[in-house]
Design a protein around this motif. Structure first.
Motif, mmCIF file in Angstrom:
data_model
loop_
_atom_site.group_PDB
_atom_site.id
_atom_site.type_symbol
_atom_site.label_atom_id
_atom_site.label_comp_id
_atom_site.label_asym_id
_atom_site.label_seq_id
_atom_site.Cartn_x
_atom_site.Cartn_y
_atom_site.Cartn_z
ATOM 1 N N SER A 46 -12.613 7.920 -3.935
ATOM 2 C CA SER A 46 -11.512 8.745 -3.453
ATOM 3 C C SER A 46 -10.478 7.907 -2.705
ATOM 4 O O SER A 46 -9.277 8.124 -2.843
ATOM 5 N N GLN A 94 -8.611 5.944 -5.383
ATOM 6 C CA GLN A 94 -7.708 6.799 -6.155
ATOM 7 C C GLN A 94 -6.402 7.034 -5.398
ATOM 8 O O GLN A 94 -5.337 7.061 -5.998
ATOM 9 N N ARG A 95 -6.482 7.157 -4.096
ATOM 10 C CA ARG A 95 -5.266 7.320 -3.283
ATOM 11 C C ARG A 95 -4.375 6.088 -3.367
ATOM 12 O O ARG A 95 -3.171 6.184 -3.209
ATOM 13 N N GLN A 96 -4.987 4.924 -3.628
ATOM 14 C CA GLN A 96 -4.241 3.677 -3.750
ATOM 15 C C GLN A 96 -3.876 3.376 -5.202
ATOM 16 O O GLN A 96 -3.314 2.328 -5.492
#
Length: 76
Positions: free
Chosen positions: A61, A64-66
């Motif tokens: 998670s 995924q934000r990066q």
């Protein structure tokens, strides 16, 4: 990301000085290989793999934000 995995693992085990993470790049993702003292494997994996699964979910998670793709392998 590597530092986060080291931090999590060191706080779970009895021998934090023996935690090591190697980073390996593949075509589509980054693979983090976690090694701990053999006596600490159960603490990192957990019952029915629950802790290992939660570590993977947390790191994916964050990645995924990066905009990255990662996987975590726990090696003995």
């Amino acid at each position: 990301m590597k530092e986060l995995l080291i931090y999590i693992a060191q706080n779970l085990v009895d021998h934090p000085e023996e935690v090591s993470v190697t980073e390996r790049e593949t075509d589509s993702e980054t693979v983090y290989e976690l090694r701990v003292n053999p006596s600490d494997m159960g603490k990192v994996i957990g019952r029915q793999g629950r802790i290992a699964k939660d570590i993977r979910i947390l790191l994916r998670s964050v990645a995924q934000r990066q905009g990255k793709r990662i996987s975590v392998d726990i090696l003995d």
